[in-house]
Scaffold this motif. Structure first.
Motif, PDB file in Angstrom:
ATOM      1  N   SER A  21      64.861  60.061 117.327  1.00 28.79           N
ATOM      2  CA  SER A  21      63.919  61.157 117.565  1.00 28.79           C
ATOM      3  C   SER A  21      62.278  60.866 117.365  1.00 28.79           C
ATOM      4  O   SER A  21      61.295  61.379 117.790  1.00 28.79           O
ATOM      5  CB  SER A  21      64.326  62.420 116.964  1.00 28.79           C
ATOM      6  OG  SER A  21      64.051  62.355 115.512  1.00 28.79           O
ATOM      7  N   LEU A  22      62.205  59.975 116.330  1.00 25.48           N
ATOM      8  CA  LEU A  22      60.681  59.535 115.958  1.00 25.48           C
ATOM      9  C   LEU A  22      60.296  58.446 116.647  1.00 25.48           C
ATOM     10  O   LEU A  22      59.208  57.890 116.609  1.00 25.48           O
ATOM     11  CB  LEU A  22      60.805  59.042 114.472  1.00 25.48           C
ATOM     12  CG  LEU A  22      61.081  60.211 113.266  1.00 25.48           C
ATOM     13  CD1 LEU A  22      61.112  59.401 112.172  1.00 25.48           C
ATOM     14  CD2 LEU A  22      59.815  61.352 113.627  1.00 25.48           C
ATOM     15  N   GLY A  23      61.198  57.805 117.730  1.00 22.66           N
ATOM     16  CA  GLY A  23      60.543  56.826 118.509  1.00 22.66           C
ATOM     17  C   GLY A  23      61.240  55.320 118.286  1.00 22.66           C
ATOM     18  O   GLY A  23      60.539  54.463 119.003  1.00 22.66           O
ATOM     19  N   LEU A  24      62.117  55.076 117.368  1.00 18.83           N
ATOM     20  CA  LEU A  24      62.543  53.912 117.090  1.00 18.83           C
ATOM     21  C   LEU A  24      63.223  53.079 118.334  1.00 18.83           C
ATOM     22  O   LEU A  24      64.094  54.011 118.685  1.00 18.83           O
ATOM     23  CB  LEU A  24      63.393  53.708 115.836  1.00 18.83           C
ATOM     24  CG  LEU A  24      63.993  52.459 115.417  1.00 18.83           C
ATOM     25  CD1 LEU A  24      62.793  51.488 114.777  1.00 18.83           C
ATOM     26  CD2 LEU A  24      64.864  52.633 114.295  1.00 18.83           C
ATOM     27  N   ASP A  25      62.727  51.757 118.526  1.00 20.66           N
ATOM     28  CA  ASP A  25      63.651  51.339 119.871  1.00 20.66           C
ATOM     29  C   ASP A  25      65.016  51.228 119.447  1.00 20.66           C
ATOM     30  O   ASP A  25      65.494  50.869 118.328  1.00 20.66           O
ATOM     31  CB  ASP A  25      63.176  49.686 120.032  1.00 20.66           C
ATOM     32  CG  ASP A  25      61.662  49.908 120.630  1.00 20.66           C
ATOM     33  OD1 ASP A  25      61.330  51.003 121.037  1.00 20.66           O
ATOM     34  OD2 ASP A  25      60.906  48.990 120.589  1.00 20.66           O
ATOM     35  N   GLU A  26      65.781  51.504 120.417  1.00 22.40           N
ATOM     36  CA  GLU A  26      67.367  51.443 120.504  1.00 22.40           C
ATOM     37  C   GLU A  26      67.783  50.085 119.952  1.00 22.40           C
ATOM     38  O   GLU A  26      68.650  50.000 119.174  1.00 22.40           O
ATOM     39  CB  GLU A  26      67.917  51.746 121.828  1.00 22.40           C
ATOM     40  CG  GLU A  26      69.385  51.874 121.724  1.00 22.40           C
ATOM     41  CD  GLU A  26      69.743  53.187 120.754  1.00 22.40           C
ATOM     42  OE1 GLU A  26      70.971  53.135 119.987  1.00 22.40           O
ATOM     43  OE2 GLU A  26      68.924  54.221 120.740  1.00 22.40           O
ATOM     44  N   HIS A  50      57.237  59.162 109.949  1.00 19.18           N
ATOM     45  CA  HIS A  50      56.469  58.507 110.885  1.00 19.18           C
ATOM     46  C   HIS A  50      55.105  57.966 109.951  1.00 19.18           C
ATOM     47  O   HIS A  50      54.351  59.276 109.606  1.00 19.18           O
ATOM     48  CB  HIS A  50      56.132  59.037 112.113  1.00 19.18           C
ATOM     49  CG  HIS A  50      55.437  58.237 113.026  1.00 19.18           C
ATOM     50  ND1 HIS A  50      53.937  58.283 113.143  1.00 19.18           N
ATOM     51  CD2 HIS A  50      55.570  57.592 114.201  1.00 19.18           C
ATOM     52  CE1 HIS A  50      53.585  57.561 113.918  1.00 19.18           C
ATOM     53  NE2 HIS A  50      54.475  57.056 114.622  1.00 19.18           N
ATOM     54  N   THR A  51      55.008  56.737 110.016  1.00 17.88           N
ATOM     55  CA  THR A  51      53.533  56.529 109.431  1.00 17.88           C
ATOM     56  C   THR A  51      52.664  55.328 109.873  1.00 17.88           C
ATOM     57  O   THR A  51      53.598  54.144 109.962  1.00 17.88           O
ATOM     58  CB  THR A  51      53.805  56.277 107.776  1.00 17.88           C
ATOM     59  OG1 THR A  51      52.418  55.965 107.170  1.00 17.88           O
ATOM     60  CG2 THR A  51      54.864  55.212 107.559  1.00 17.88           C
ATOM     61  N   ASP A  52      51.816  55.352 110.512  1.00 18.21           N
ATOM     62  CA  ASP A  52      50.803  54.453 110.808  1.00 18.21           C
ATOM     63  C   ASP A  52      51.651  53.579 111.947  1.00 18.21           C
ATOM     64  O   ASP A  52      51.520  52.286 111.583  1.00 18.21           O
ATOM     65  CB  ASP A  52      50.037  53.684 109.730  1.00 18.21           C
ATOM     66  CG  ASP A  52      49.092  52.697 110.023  1.00 18.21           C
ATOM     67  OD1 ASP A  52      48.765  52.680 110.954  1.00 18.21           O
ATOM     68  OD2 ASP A  52      48.861  51.647 109.319  1.00 18.21           O
ATOM     69  N   GLN A  92      62.657  52.562  97.362  1.00 18.26           N
ATOM     70  CA  GLN A  92      62.702  51.413  97.886  1.00 18.26           C
ATOM     71  C   GLN A  92      62.360  51.954  99.202  1.00 18.26           C
ATOM     72  O   GLN A  92      62.962  52.812  99.844  1.00 18.26           O
ATOM     73  CB  GLN A  92      64.104  50.689  98.128  1.00 18.26           C
ATOM     74  CG  GLN A  92      64.519  50.069  96.744  1.00 18.26           C
ATOM     75  CD  GLN A  92      64.035  48.857  96.490  1.00 18.26           C
ATOM     76  OE1 GLN A  92      63.228  48.204  97.074  1.00 18.26           O
ATOM     77  NE2 GLN A  92      64.689  48.060  95.812  1.00 18.26           N
ATOM     78  N   TYR A  93      61.120  51.248  99.765  1.00 19.20           N
ATOM     79  CA  TYR A  93      60.690  51.712 101.082  1.00 19.20           C
ATOM     80  C   TYR A  93      60.715  50.506 102.151  1.00 19.20           C
ATOM     81  O   TYR A  93      60.651  49.540 101.762  1.00 19.20           O
ATOM     82  CB  TYR A  93      59.035  51.914 100.943  1.00 19.20           C
ATOM     83  CG  TYR A  93      58.683  53.038 100.114  1.00 19.20           C
ATOM     84  CD1 TYR A  93      58.486  54.495 100.169  1.00 19.20           C
ATOM     85  CD2 TYR A  93      58.348  52.772  98.828  1.00 19.20           C
ATOM     86  CE1 TYR A  93      58.212  55.311  99.340  1.00 19.20           C
ATOM     87  CE2 TYR A  93      57.818  53.682  97.602  1.00 19.20           C
ATOM     88  CZ  TYR A  93      57.847  54.791  98.239  1.00 19.20           C
ATOM     89  OH  TYR A  93      57.288  55.844  97.310  1.00 19.20           O
ATOM     90  N   ALA A  94      61.257  50.955 103.296  1.00 19.39           N
ATOM     91  CA  ALA A  94      61.441  49.923 104.112  1.00 19.39           C
ATOM     92  C   ALA A  94      60.797  50.418 105.384  1.00 19.39           C
ATOM     93  O   ALA A  94      61.390  51.437 106.054  1.00 19.39           O
ATOM     94  CB  ALA A  94      63.235  49.853 104.500  1.00 19.39           C
ATOM     95  N   LEU A  95      59.843  49.535 106.086  1.00 19.89           N
ATOM     96  CA  LEU A  95      59.157  50.064 107.234  1.00 19.89           C
ATOM     97  C   LEU A  95      59.809  49.342 108.320  1.00 19.89           C
ATOM     98  O   LEU A  95      59.719  47.992 108.472  1.00 19.89           O
ATOM     99  CB  LEU A  95      57.552  49.919 106.991  1.00 19.89           C
ATOM    100  CG  LEU A  95      57.394  51.078 106.102  1.00 19.89           C
ATOM    101  CD1 LEU A  95      57.492  50.999 104.746  1.00 19.89           C
ATOM    102  CD2 LEU A  95      55.767  51.163 106.360  1.00 19.89           C
TER     103      LEU A  95
END
Length: 309
Positions: free
Chosen positions: A209-214, A245-247, A301-304
Motif C-alpha cells: 500500500s506504500l508503493g514497495l515494488d512487488e 514512508h520516508t524520503d 533496528q531500522y531497515a530501509l
C-alpha cells in the motif's frame, strides 16, 4: 613497509584527481608487482579514473562500484572487505575502499561513520591494508574530522602521519542514534514466535500500500522474519514492528526491550558450518540501509528499502 600481521587503515584526504591518483596508483601497482591480492571498491566515477590510470595492470585487480556493492554500509565488511580478504590468509592483501562520498544522505551517514570505525575491530591483527579515500573538497568538514577519529593514519598529498584524534569507539557511540523525524507509523505487536508469520503477512500487505515494488516484497518479508525472530529469541520475547514512508524509502523498524551489546553483530561473515547467527547478516544483505539504536532496555533496528519513483 608493512609488517606481517599488522592491520593498516589510513584515511586518504584528496582534493583533486591528481592527488587521488598519486596516492592510489602506486598503492595498487606495487601490490600487484609483489603478488598481493588487490581490490578497489569506490564510486563509479572514481572507479573509471583509477582503472584508466592503472592501465594494463588493471586486469589483475578486483574492481567494484561501491555505490552498488556498499550502498548499505553494513554489508561492506562481510560482503566486500572480508569476502575479498579471507581467501588469502597467507598473503598481505591491499584494498581501496571509499564508502563515503558526497552523494551520501544524512540518513545514511551515521551508518557510514560507524562502519569506518568498526573496520578496525573486524580486521584487528590481520595482514591487510585498507585505504579509505575522502574527497575533502566535496565532503562536509565534520565528515573529514570523523575520518581522523576512525582511521589510525592519515595520508595527505605531502605527508603521512598518525592521527592524534583516533577514537573509533567514540564514533560508534556518537552515531548510535534513532532515525530522526519519525512520523506516527503503522504498528504491529508480536508476542512469541507464533506471531512471526502474522507480522510478516501484515508487513507485506502494508508495504504494498506504500508503493514497495512487488519483487522487493519477499525481501521485506525476510527482513521482518529475521528481525522479529531475533527480538523474540534474544530480547524480552515480544517486539513491535513499525512501517512508514520516508524520503523515498519504506522504513521497517523493529523495537524490543533488549540491548544489542555487539556493534559488529550482522557485520561479520559466518562459517558455512556455524549454526545460526545469520539473521542480522541477511538483513544487511537485503536492505538498502540498516541503522541501529540501542540503549539499556531498548533496541530498535531500522531497515530501509528504496521505493519506486
Amino acid at each position: 613497509m608493512t609488517v606481517a600481521g599488522e592491520f593498516v587503515h589510513p584515511a586518504l584526504f584528496y582534493s583533486s584527481d591528481e592527488e587521488y591518483l598519486d596516492a592510489l596508483v602506486p598503492f595498487v601497482t606495487e601490490g600487484l608487482a609483489s603478488g598481493e591480492p588487490v581490490a578497489v571498491a569506490v564510486p563509479g566515477d572514481r572507479l573509471r579514473v583509477l582503472r584508466a590510470a592503472v592501465g594494463a595492470a588493471a586486469d589483475g585487480v578486483l574492481w567494484l562500484d561501491m555505490t552498488v556493492a556498499g550502498r548499505n554500509p553494513g554489508r561492506i565488511i562481510p560482503a566486500v572487505l572480508r569476502k575479498f580478504a579471507d581467501p588469502h590468509p597467507d598473503r598481505h592483501v591491499r584494498i581501496v575502499g571509499e564508502p563515503i562520498w558526497a552523494g551520501r544522505s544524512e540518513t545514511e551517514y551515521p551508518a557510514c561513520a560507524q562502519h569506518e570505525a568498526l573496520i578496525n575491530h573486524a580486521f584487528a591483527g590481520r595482514d591487510v591494508t585498507i585505504v579509505c579515500p575522502y574527497d575533502t573538497g566535496a565532503l562536509d568538514a565534520h565528515v573529514v574530522e570523523d575520518a581522523r577519529a576512525t582511521h589510525p593514519e592519515v595520508w595527505e598529498a605531502d605527508r603521512r602521519y598518525t592521527s592524534a584524534r583516533y577514537a573509533p569507539d567514540d564514533v560508534v557511540a556518537r552515531y548510535n542514534q534513532p532515525l530522526p523525524g519519525v512520523p506516527a507509523p503503522a504498528e504491529f505487536t508480536v508476542t512469541g514466535e507464533t506471531g512471526v508469520r502474522p507480522a510478516r503477512r501484515w508487513a507485506a500487505a502494508y508495504a504494498r500500500s506504500l508503493g514497495l515494488d512487488e519483487p522487493r516484497v519477499p525481501d521485506l518479508e525476510l527482513i521482518v522474519t529475521e528481525l522479529v525472530t531475533n527480538s523474540i529469541r534474544h530480547a524480552t520475547g515480544s517486539c513491535r514492528v513499525h512501517l512508514w514512508h520516508t524520503d523515498g524509502h519504506l522504513c521497517c523498524a523493529v523495537r524490543d526491550g533488549g540491548h544489542l551489546s555487539d556493534p559488529l553483530a550482522g557485520r561479520l561473515p559466518r562459517s558455512p558450518t556455524a549454526r545460526g547467527g545469520r539473521g542480522l547478516l541477511l538483513v544487511h544483505q537485503l536492505a538498502d540501509l540498516v541503522r541501529t539504536h540501542t540503549v539499556a532496555g531498548s533496541t530498535t533496528q531500522y531497515a530501509l528499502l528504496r521505493l519506486a519513483k
